[in-house]
Design a protein around this motif. Sequence first.
Motif, PDB file in Angstrom:
ATOM      1  N   ILE A  45       0.845  -1.196   0.000  1.00 29.91           N
ATOM      2  CA  ILE A  45       0.000   0.000   0.000  1.00 29.91           C
ATOM      3  C   ILE A  45       0.880   1.245   0.000  1.00 29.91           C
ATOM      4  CG2 ILE A  45      -0.219   0.153   2.529  1.00 29.91           C
ATOM      5  CD1 ILE A  45      -3.227   0.828   2.009  1.00 29.91           C
ATOM      6  N   GLY A  46       0.430   2.288  -0.697  1.00 30.78           N
ATOM      7  CA  GLY A  46       1.235   3.492  -0.857  1.00 30.78           C
ATOM      8  C   GLY A  46       1.212   4.391   0.354  1.00 30.78           C
ATOM      9  N   ASP A  47       1.715   3.908   1.469  1.00 32.03           N
ATOM     10  CA  ASP A  47       1.708   4.653   2.725  1.00 32.03           C
ATOM     11  C   ASP A  47       3.154   4.838   3.182  1.00 32.03           C
ATOM     12  OD1 ASP A  47       0.949   5.932   5.019  1.00 32.03           O
ATOM     13  OD2 ASP A  47       0.029   4.189   5.967  1.00 32.03           O
ATOM     14  N   PRO A  48       3.794   5.969   2.835  1.00 31.49           N
ATOM     15  CA  PRO A  48       5.220   6.141   3.125  1.00 31.49           C
ATOM     16  C   PRO A  48       5.539   6.007   4.610  1.00 31.49           C
ATOM     17  CG  PRO A  48       4.452   7.844   1.615  1.00 31.49           C
ATOM     18  CD  PRO A  48       3.233   7.119   2.098  1.00 31.49           C
ATOM     19  N   ARG A  49       6.663   5.373   4.892  1.00 30.70           N
ATOM     20  CA  ARG A  49       7.126   5.203   6.269  1.00 30.70           C
ATOM     21  C   ARG A  49       8.182   6.233   6.643  1.00 30.70           C
ATOM     22  NH1 ARG A  49       3.704   3.828   9.047  1.00 30.70           N
ATOM     23  NH2 ARG A  49       2.709   4.947   7.368  1.00 30.70           N
ATOM     24  N   GLU A  50       8.413   7.203   5.775  1.00 31.04           N
ATOM     25  CA  GLU A  50       9.356   8.269   6.099  1.00 31.04           C
ATOM     26  C   GLU A  50       8.683   9.268   7.037  1.00 31.04           C
ATOM     27  OE1 GLU A  50      12.189   7.594   5.041  1.00 31.04           O
ATOM     28  OE2 GLU A  50      11.772   6.239   3.363  1.00 31.04           O
ATOM     29  N   ARG A  51       9.466   9.985   7.809  1.00 27.15           N
ATOM     30  CA  ARG A  51       8.925  10.975   8.735  1.00 27.15           C
ATOM     31  C   ARG A  51       8.349  12.167   7.976  1.00 27.15           C
ATOM     32  NH1 ARG A  51      13.346  11.620  13.662  1.00 27.15           N
ATOM     33  NH2 ARG A  51      13.089   9.521  14.551  1.00 27.15           N
ATOM     34  N   THR A  52       7.200  12.646   8.434  1.00 33.85           N
ATOM     35  CA  THR A  52       6.691  13.918   7.936  1.00 33.85           C
ATOM     36  C   THR A  52       7.680  15.001   8.373  1.00 33.85           C
ATOM     37  OG1 THR A  52       4.424  13.129   8.231  1.00 33.85           O
ATOM     38  CG2 THR A  52       4.736  15.508   7.938  1.00 33.85           C
ATOM     39  N   PRO A  53       8.109  15.881   7.457  1.00 35.27           N
ATOM     40  CA  PRO A  53       9.109  16.891   7.818  1.00 35.27           C
ATOM     41  C   PRO A  53       8.725  17.675   9.068  1.00 35.27           C
ATOM     42  CG  PRO A  53       8.812  16.848   5.447  1.00 35.27           C
ATOM     43  CD  PRO A  53       7.779  15.915   6.013  1.00 35.27           C
ATOM     44  N   GLU A  54       9.726  18.010   9.867  1.00 34.46           N
ATOM     45  CA  GLU A  54       9.503  18.632  11.174  1.00 34.46           C
ATOM     46  C   GLU A  54       8.765  19.965  11.059  1.00 34.46           C
ATOM     47  OE1 GLU A  54       9.654  18.889  15.344  1.00 34.46           O
ATOM     48  OE2 GLU A  54      10.169  17.203  14.026  1.00 34.46           O
ATOM     49  N   PHE A  55       9.086  20.773  10.042  1.00 34.36           N
ATOM     50  CA  PHE A  55       8.457  22.093   9.962  1.00 34.36           C
ATOM     51  C   PHE A  55       6.956  21.974   9.710  1.00 34.36           C
ATOM     52  CE2 PHE A  55       9.092  21.334   5.451  1.00 34.36           C
ATOM     53  CZ  PHE A  55       8.062  22.041   4.823  1.00 34.36           C
ATOM     54  N   ILE A  56       6.523  20.883   9.073  1.00 33.53           N
ATOM     55  CA  ILE A  56       5.088  20.659   8.844  1.00 33.53           C
ATOM     56  C   ILE A  56       4.419  20.264  10.158  1.00 33.53           C
ATOM     57  CG2 ILE A  56       3.396  19.217   7.643  1.00 33.53           C
ATOM     58  CD1 ILE A  56       5.421  19.029   5.331  1.00 33.53           C
ATOM     59  N   ARG A  57       5.068  19.413  10.920  1.00 29.96           N
ATOM     60  CA  ARG A  57       4.514  19.012  12.218  1.00 29.96           C
ATOM     61  C   ARG A  57       4.473  20.198  13.182  1.00 29.96           C
ATOM     62  NH1 ARG A  57       8.158  14.632  14.150  1.00 29.96           N
ATOM     63  NH2 ARG A  57       9.518  15.059  12.358  1.00 29.96           N
ATOM     64  N   ASP A  58       5.484  21.059  13.103  1.00 30.95           N
ATOM     65  CA  ASP A  58       5.493  22.266  13.938  1.00 30.95           C
ATOM     66  C   ASP A  58       4.301  23.161  13.596  1.00 30.95           C
ATOM     67  OD1 ASP A  58       7.774  21.522  15.285  1.00 30.95           O
ATOM     68  OD2 ASP A  58       9.135  22.750  14.066  1.00 30.95           O
ATOM     69  N   ALA A  59       4.024  23.303  12.300  1.00 34.41           N
ATOM     70  CA  ALA A  59       2.899  24.145  11.869  1.00 34.41           C
ATOM     71  C   ALA A  59       1.584  23.582  12.381  1.00 34.41           C
ATOM     72  CB  ALA A  59       2.882  24.261  10.348  1.00 34.41           C
ATOM     73  N   LEU A  60       1.455  22.259  12.376  1.00 38.39           N
ATOM     74  CA  LEU A  60       0.243  21.622  12.888  1.00 38.39           C
ATOM     75  C   LEU A  60       0.074  21.891  14.378  1.00 38.39           C
ATOM     76  CD1 LEU A  60      -2.103  19.461  12.274  1.00 38.39           C
ATOM     77  CD2 LEU A  60      -0.524  17.848  13.342  1.00 38.39           C
ATOM     78  N   ARG A  61       1.134  21.640  15.134  1.00 33.83           N
ATOM     79  CA  ARG A  61       1.058  21.812  16.586  1.00 33.83           C
ATOM     80  C   ARG A  61       0.728  23.257  16.958  1.00 33.83           C
ATOM     81  NH1 ARG A  61       5.392  17.632  16.701  1.00 33.83           N
ATOM     82  NH2 ARG A  61       6.907  19.237  16.122  1.00 33.83           N
ATOM     83  N   ALA A  62       1.347  24.197  16.253  1.00 29.90           N
ATOM     84  CA  ALA A  62       1.138  25.605  16.570  1.00 29.90           C
ATOM     85  C   ALA A  62      -0.279  26.068  16.259  1.00 29.90           C
ATOM     86  CB  ALA A  62       2.135  26.469  15.800  1.00 29.90           C
ATOM     87  N   ALA A  63      -0.974  25.343  15.379  1.00 31.57           N
ATOM     88  CA  ALA A  63      -2.300  25.777  14.928  1.00 31.57           C
ATOM     89  C   ALA A  63      -3.443  25.124  15.687  1.00 31.57           C
ATOM     90  CB  ALA A  63      -2.453  25.502  13.437  1.00 31.57           C
TER      91      ALA A  63
END
Length: 392
Positions: A45-63
């Motif tokens: 299945i096309g579900d990448p196991r790489e980490r979501t980039p940190e700056f994207i996760r930071d944007a989520l948490r901050a919002a």
Amino acid sequence: MTTISSKPGPIHPLLRSGEDYPFVKLDKRCKELAPAGVAVLNFSIGDPRERTPEFIRDALRAAVPEVSSYPAVAGLPELRRACAGWAQRRFGVALDPDTQILPVNGTKEGIYLLAQALIGDDARNVVVVPSPAYPVYEPGARFAGAEVHAVALRAEDGWRFDPDRVPDAVWERTALLWLNSPHNPTGAIVPFATLERIAERARRHGFWVAADEAYAEVFFDAVPRSMLECGTDNVLALHTLSKRSAMTGYRSGFMAGDERLITALRRFRPNVGVATPEFVQRAAIAAWNDDDHAAGQRALYAAKRELLKREFERRGWTIEASEATFYLWVKAPGGDDWAWAERLMKKGVLAAPGSMFGDAGKGYVRWALVPTLDGCREAIARLDGSADGASG
């Protein structure tokens, strides 16, 4: 006390069939065959196991807000502008963020919305689906009551769709054509000249083209073009952050194109749901505004692709198409895709039989390059050196 058996109410015929979604069926079979105590390496299945980039996760948490409210159906203006900016940079296409873009909860929502919004005219109830295909286009159409016209893609054509293979009589009854380039499951890229012929056909016969371009950013040599480059009349393109930015769980993408269709979808969407949560939209804004991380993701896929291509070729396994996407489309040794997939399951390696994507995919297996590079190396270690793949 007398027991009276209840008479059940009606259920949609597609749900009465008892058929599982293809990947559910595959997972069940793998659990039956995989060695006990061995972690399965999942290439199915096309579900990448790489980490979501940190700056994207930071944007989520901050919002994440203290008080949560319903998000607007049309999405945040900043998100629509970010999507338009990316389309301009990537394809040179100018889109009006206010009239030509609609954020969606991933491509699947868009697929279902389109069929429901477009099917209803008995004279225009056909959905054309090149096959093999992502196994959501067809049920999405059938749930809406559409007639599906499958067009078998062929190895001799490089697994590319040719609109000339659909008779004019079918086009005259067509509401929607699903086009997928780069193509899942084969990895083929439709040439731009063919995209132009498809756009001309749609405008002449009066149907919509839904171009699923989820893998537009996963390429290696040739750079895929967009259907939007042919003009937006009768055209809708679907894009997602799932593969580009390793954000499958965020369920964030957008549809863009013909203003008439976007307007209709905006009217329809409040009946079935609302937009992606705003904190996810904020993460999406960060992702669409940055191109460097997408190039980094592409480099990771390229390394895994080179490793597995070299190994498969050493074993004499034939790879076809596979120009783009993170899939390798491999001819099953012995010709039976399910039999080969089951032999792999017994080694704790899971790949997807091509027949899961339609009859035209029989005899092939799709390998998704989504485990980490170390996972790919471990998979190679689990395979034996059999040249014909009899046991691997």
